[in-house]
Design an enzyme around this catalytic site. Structure first.
Site, PDB file in Angstrom:
ATOM      1  N   ASP A  18      43.080  29.721  36.845  1.00  0.00           N
ATOM      2  CA  ASP A  18      42.018  30.645  36.439  1.00  0.00           C
ATOM      3  C   ASP A  18      40.630  30.018  36.578  1.00  0.00           C
ATOM      4  OD1 ASP A  18      40.933  32.953  35.475  1.00  0.00           O
ATOM      5  OD2 ASP A  18      41.434  32.595  33.381  1.00  0.00           O
ATOM      6  N   GLY A  19      39.660  30.864  36.912  1.00  0.00           N
ATOM      7  CA  GLY A  19      38.269  30.414  36.896  1.00  0.00           C
ATOM      8  C   GLY A  19      37.583  30.331  38.248  1.00  0.00           C
ATOM      9  N   TRP A  23      33.533  29.851  38.691  1.00  0.00           N
ATOM     10  CA  TRP A  23      33.092  28.667  39.439  1.00  0.00           C
ATOM     11  C   TRP A  23      32.137  29.087  40.559  1.00  0.00           C
ATOM     12  CZ3 TRP A  23      33.180  26.928  44.435  1.00  0.00           C
ATOM     13  CH2 TRP A  23      32.975  25.551  44.650  1.00  0.00           C
ATOM     14  N   ARG A  31      32.823  35.374  45.403  1.00  0.00           N
ATOM     15  CA  ARG A  31      34.137  35.192  44.772  1.00  0.00           C
ATOM     16  C   ARG A  31      35.145  34.657  45.798  1.00  0.00           C
ATOM     17  NH1 ARG A  31      34.930  37.083  39.817  1.00  0.00           N
ATOM     18  NH2 ARG A  31      37.156  37.281  40.183  1.00  0.00           N
ATOM     19  N   SER A  64      48.548  38.664  41.047  1.00  0.00           N
ATOM     20  CA  SER A  64      49.336  39.428  40.079  1.00  0.00           C
ATOM     21  C   SER A  64      49.376  40.898  40.466  1.00  0.00           C
ATOM     22  CB  SER A  64      48.730  39.282  38.679  1.00  0.00           C
ATOM     23  OG  SER A  64      47.556  40.052  38.589  1.00  0.00           O
ATOM     24  N   THR A  65      50.311  41.625  39.845  1.00  0.00           N
ATOM     25  CA  THR A  65      50.394  43.066  40.096  1.00  0.00           C
ATOM     26  C   THR A  65      49.104  43.747  39.616  1.00  0.00           C
ATOM     27  OG1 THR A  65      51.658  43.193  38.033  1.00  0.00           O
ATOM     28  CG2 THR A  65      52.914  43.326  40.052  1.00  0.00           C
ATOM     29  N   GLU A  66      48.390  43.102  38.701  1.00  0.00           N
ATOM     30  CA  GLU A  66      47.116  43.664  38.194  1.00  0.00           C
ATOM     31  C   GLU A  66      45.939  43.357  39.134  1.00  0.00           C
ATOM     32  OE1 GLU A  66      49.281  41.867  36.120  1.00  0.00           O
ATOM     33  OE2 GLU A  66      50.072  43.803  35.430  1.00  0.00           O
ATOM     34  N   ASN A  67      46.095  42.356  39.985  1.00  0.00           N
ATOM     35  CA  ASN A  67      44.991  41.984  40.876  1.00  0.00           C
ATOM     36  C   ASN A  67      44.661  43.066  41.910  1.00  0.00           C
ATOM     37  OD1 ASN A  67      45.793  38.411  40.910  1.00  0.00           O
ATOM     38  ND2 ASN A  67      44.314  39.529  39.656  1.00  0.00           N
ATOM     39  N   LEU A 194      48.673  34.842  28.354  1.00  0.00           N
ATOM     40  CA  LEU A 194      49.794  34.685  29.297  1.00  0.00           C
ATOM     41  C   LEU A 194      49.589  35.537  30.548  1.00  0.00           C
ATOM     42  CD1 LEU A 194      52.912  34.747  26.939  1.00  0.00           C
ATOM     43  CD2 LEU A 194      51.963  32.796  28.165  1.00  0.00           C
TER      44      LEU A 194
END
Ligand code: FPP
Length: 239
Positions: A18-19, A23, A31, A64-67, A194
């Protein structure tokens, strides 16, 4: 830096990388450039595990599936980064005896990405030094749901009786059934969530959060996380 006890290494380390975005913002970059720098830290994590010999599995949360909710531009940049990374790194990974496994829903991935990922798995299938388990189009709930669906299908076909559905039966139907439970879960950037990562496998994992942003992650950070893990007492629900 603490000395590590080489007889008590976590067998399976999972990392929520993460991050990258923060950064990039701090460095006045896009990004996509943040993710590109993040890809370099993957090498540091692999190296640190290899040097310790005894870490059998390294799992990384890449997409992730959320990405899918991110902008088309960022999603495209992440997938093209993955393909670029595979072309650049696969032969090194293979030479190092690392087996690559892909964990996630394969449907929905761009054809070329899926082809590249499946090639990685096939090319490294017989390697035994370590497993690099990459979570792509992955969600912990989706994984458990998919396992439940397989069980329902088998039961409906008469191949499985309800009484035979135990924890082992579920575990055998996860995306990468052969990997052991996670011992140490690391999340960078200081967040303490998580985020739907390996919900089944982290049941007894020790969680270590590091303040470092993923693109700044180096070998010493992995060693620091293991040192903190080794100070914990794992009880697995007992006393
Ligand atoms: C989280 O940072 C990171 C990701 C969603 C992607 C992780 C991907 C890589 C490190 C690239 C390549 C991976 C491999 C295995 C080669 P974020 O964007 O959520 O950061 P933020 O919370 O600061 O915005």
């Amino acid at each position: 830096m603490d000395e590590l006890d080489l007889t008590q290494l976590p067998r399976h380390i999972a990392i929520i990388m993460d991050g990258n975005g923060r950064w990039a913002a701090r460095h006045g970059l896009s990004r996509a450039e943040g993710h590109e720098s993040g890809a370099k830290s993957v090498r540091a994590a692999i190296e640190a595990c290899r040097e310790l010999e005894g870490v059998d599995v390294l799992s990384l949360y890449a997409f992730s599936t959320e990405n899918w909710r991110r902008s088309q531009a960022e999603i495209g940049a992440l997938f093209s980064l993955l393909s670029k990374y595979i072309h650049r790194e696969l032969e090194n990974i293979h030479r190092e005896g690392i087996r690559v496994r892909i964990m996630g829903r394969r449907e929905g991935l761009p054809d070329q990405v899926l082809k590249d990922l499946e090639y990685c798995e096939a090319r490294t299938r017989d390697n035994r030094q370590m497993t690099l388990n990459v979570a792509i189009n992955y969600g912990g709930r989706a994984e458990i749901t998919d396992a439940a669906r397989r069980i329902a299908r088998e039961a409906a076909a008469g191949a499985l009786r309800p009484g035979e559905v135990d924890e082992a039966a579920v575990a055998q139907r996860l995306y990468v059934p052969e990997i052991p439970d996670v011992d140490l879960l690391i999340r960078t950037s200081g967040e303490q969530r998580l985020s739907n990562f390996m919900l089944w496998q982290v049941s007894y994992a020790e969680i270590v959060t590091l303040g470092v942003l993923w693109p700044d992650f180096r070998k010493r950070h992995l060693r620091e996380a293991i040192a903190r893990y080794q100070k914990r007492q794992r009880r697995f629900g007992g006393r």
